[in-house]
Design a protein around this motif. Structure first.
Motif, short mmCIF file in Angstrom:
data_model
loop_
_atom_site.label_atom_id
_atom_site.label_comp_id
_atom_site.label_asym_id
_atom_site.label_seq_id
_atom_site.Cartn_x
_atom_site.Cartn_y
_atom_site.Cartn_z
N ASP A 70 74.07 33.46 2.03
CA ASP A 70 73.59 32.14 1.64
C ASP A 70 72.83 32.15 0.33
O ASP A 70 72.38 31.12 -0.14
N SER B 39 77.20 23.68 -2.80
CA SER B 39 76.93 25.07 -3.19
C SER B 39 75.99 25.74 -2.18
O SER B 39 75.32 25.07 -1.40
N ARG B 40 75.97 27.07 -2.20
CA ARG B 40 75.09 27.81 -1.29
C ARG B 40 73.66 27.79 -1.83
O ARG B 40 73.44 27.62 -3.02
N HIS B 41 72.70 27.98 -0.91
CA HIS B 41 71.29 27.85 -1.29
C HIS B 41 70.92 28.74 -2.48
O HIS B 41 70.10 28.37 -3.31
N LYS B 42 71.54 29.90 -2.55
CA LYS B 42 71.18 30.87 -3.59
C LYS B 42 71.64 30.42 -4.99
O LYS B 42 71.31 31.06 -5.99
N HIS B 44 71.64 26.83 -5.89
CA HIS B 44 71.35 25.40 -6.05
C HIS B 44 70.86 25.02 -7.44
O HIS B 44 71.36 24.07 -8.06
N GLU B 138 79.29 28.38 -8.80
CA GLU B 138 78.83 29.63 -8.18
C GLU B 138 79.37 30.90 -8.84
O GLU B 138 79.13 31.99 -8.34
N ILE B 217 84.16 28.17 2.56
CA ILE B 217 82.73 28.28 2.24
C ILE B 217 82.20 26.86 2.38
O ILE B 217 82.35 26.03 1.48
N HIS B 218 81.62 26.56 3.52
CA HIS B 218 81.29 25.18 3.86
C HIS B 218 80.12 24.65 3.03
O HIS B 218 79.25 25.43 2.61
N PRO B 219 80.07 23.34 2.80
CA PRO B 219 78.92 22.75 2.11
C PRO B 219 77.64 23.05 2.86
O PRO B 219 77.62 22.98 4.10
N ARG B 220 76.58 23.42 2.15
CA ARG B 220 75.33 23.77 2.82
C ARG B 220 74.50 22.54 3.16
O ARG B 220 73.60 22.60 3.99
N ASN B 221 74.77 21.43 2.49
CA ASN B 221 74.01 20.22 2.78
C ASN B 221 74.98 19.04 2.87
O ASN B 221 75.22 18.34 1.89
#
Lengths: 70, 457
Positions: A70, B39-42, B44, B138, B217-221
């Motif tokens: 993540d 995008s992934r948290h890392k 953003h 990303e 890679i699913h949406p994080r939000n």
């Protein structure tokens, strides 16, 4: 003295035309703008290369934590 | 501007475009939310800044040369036929700034409308660049992306607009090209450009299994994605309105008849495009929900793809035609996305190539069949709308002015070593250094608070 091409709103407004300051120096404004734009890209690319190289080095040295997933 | 009626028409037109610009700004709020949510948290912060900074860069370059390209390059075929003089659109023109009008000549006649018309087109330019932005998240370097953003936003899309959207564009004259709300002129070209980059850039680490099977890679939000897409729908409505001219005498021959027109000065109405915008949105959402089995990401994206699929002819379609075209267009783009992803291992992170590129191509081509024989322009000497002209138009938009320049520029950036981020950084996340700084700052505050607390006890 006025930086504009007119000193009052009297008379025929349509004849005033441009109302921004320093009419006639537009070529200079464009030159400054284009140079700024190109310099911005050059500086940004340099900074980004440096930043990514530093980040990579710190990751390899273990001084920056690795986030997995993540 | 010396009688009330002409002043009313001029100032209403000025206000009309100004309002569309404000509404269209929501597209970019939406794109930022959507990309960050996907995008992934890392990544953003990097994702947010990558998209945000295209706005100033495309703005200044569209001022320096983009606006001029639109008026200078309608002659053709291709780049033949010479440049058209466009004194009102060069960046040193008096009317590229605050101007009270005056002599009714080719340049000063633009004084009241130049800024708002420029801004409406500029917002289209941001959109073209923003479409590309989502697909490459990303793993692309920001600096490389911003060069690509200027290329699509201030050069290539506006060349295709000069060719296929300008009332005297050679594609309109010779091919009968019709693309009223930019299925091809904005969406297909941006999708093709994105695909050209993606082929060179490569997928994100882990996107594909060793045997080539794609992983999600699913949406994080998902909430940010949903609100972002709702805002894009809203801004897209403003875009439709901005593609019209609000008051124009559309009567050929004797008499006068004032109407709204499409971008080619052909008659349409705000009611027509409101019917069709909403019906194609509905068709897209219904088809997307059905084909993706209720996946929220694809359902929302399909609403957008539905509008895009019908946009080329949404000035003239019946609302139910718009809905049906949206349904078929969404099924086409969804199937194409899956096939291209599996077959060529293309990692289109937000489905932008599908939603904009494939749906846009579909929209341009289908308009050639549904509107076959319709006038492409009020000028009767122009070729009428036809399938071959639309197919050629779709190839020019997606392939010649989209995919090819994207691929070439990406190859140059790749060869220069500035296209993709280092692997270690990609794994750790583009925000890892920023995160470390934040954590260090937070720790310093906690340490200070602990010291204070120790003194108190």
């Amino acid at each position: 003295m006025s930086t504009g091409s007119f000193e009052n709103w009297a008379g025929n407004i349509a004849e005033i035309g441009p109302i921004y300051p320093f009419v006639g120096a537009e070529w200079l404004f464009v030159l400054i703008g284009v140079v700024y734009w190109i310099v911005w890209h050059v500086r940004q690319l340099g900074n980004e290369n440096q930043s990514l190289a530093d980040q990579e080095q710190r990751l390899k040295a273990g001084t920056l934590s690795k986030t997995q997933g993540d | 501007m010396t009688d009330q009626l002409s002043a009313l028409v001029t100032i209403f037109t000025e206000f009309y475009y100004w309002l569309t610009v404000v509404i269209m700004f929501l597209i970019h709020v939406g794109f930022c939310m959507y990309e960050v949510g996907a995008s992934r948290h890392k990544n953003h912060m990097h994702t947010l800044m990558k998209n945000t900074m295209l706005i100033p860069l495309v703005t200044i370059t569209f001022f320096f040369f983009g606006w001029w390209i639109y008026f200078a390059l309608p002659n053709g075929p291709g780049f033949t036929g010479g440049l058209v003089e466009a004194p009102h659109a060069v960046p040193w023109s008096n009317v590229m700034g605050a101007h009270m009008g005056g002599a009714d000549d080719a340049e000063n006649g633009w004084a009241r409308i130049n800024g708002v018309f420029w801004a409406a087109f500029l917002l289209f330019s941001w959109t073209a660049a923003s479409i590309v932005s989502g697909s490459v998240i990303e793993r692309i370097r920001s600096g490389a992306f911003w060069i690509l953003a200027v290329a699509i936003g201030s050069v290539f899309w506006i060349i295709d607009a000069a060719w296929g959207w300008h009332a005297e564009g050679w594609m309109v004259q010779l091919l009968g090209y019709h693309d009223a709300y930019a299925s091809g002129v904005i969406h297909a070209i941006a999708g093709g450009f994105a695909l050209g980059i993606l082929v060179v850039l490569g997928p994100r680490i882990g996107k594909f299994a060793a045997d080539g099977t794609p992983r999600n890679i699913h949406p994080r939000n998902p909430w940010l994605v949903a609100i972002g897409l709702f805002l894009i729908y809203t801004g897209f409505w403003g875009f439709y309105v901005a593609c019209n001219i609000p008051i124009w005498d559309v009567q050929s021959g004797d008499g006068v008849f004032y109407s709204a027109t499409n971008i080619y000065l052909g008659p349409t109405t705000l009611s027509a495009i409101t019917f069709n915008f909403l019906m194609s949105l509905a068709g897209g959402l219904l088809a997307g929900y059905w084909i993706s089995k209720g996946d929220p990401f694809w359902t929302y994206s399909s609403g957008l793809a539905g509008i895009i699929a019908a946009s080329a002819g949404n000035d003239l379609y019946h609302p139910i035609q718009a809905m049906i075209i949206a349904i078929v267009g969404v099924i086409f783009m969804y199937k194409m996305h899956g096939w291209v992803e599996r077959r060529f291992r293309v990692d289109d992170a937000v489905g932008a190539v599908a939603v904009h590129g494939y749906a846009g191509v579909f929209g341009v081509v289908i308009a050639g069949f549904v509107l076959w024989g319709y006038p492409s322009s009020p000028d009767p000497s122009y070729t009428s709308i036809n399938p071959l002209g639309q197919i050629a138009g779709a190839i020019i938009m997606f392939g010649v002015l989209g995919f090819l320049p994207g691929w070439i520029i990406a190859r140059i950036l790749h060869a220069s070593g500035i296209l993709r981020i280092p692997e270690a950084v990609e794994i750790a996340g583009l925000d890892s250094a920023v995160r470390a700084e934040v954590e260090a700052d937070e720790q310093a505050i906690v340490d200070a608070e602990n010291e204070s607390a120790a003194r108190l006890t």
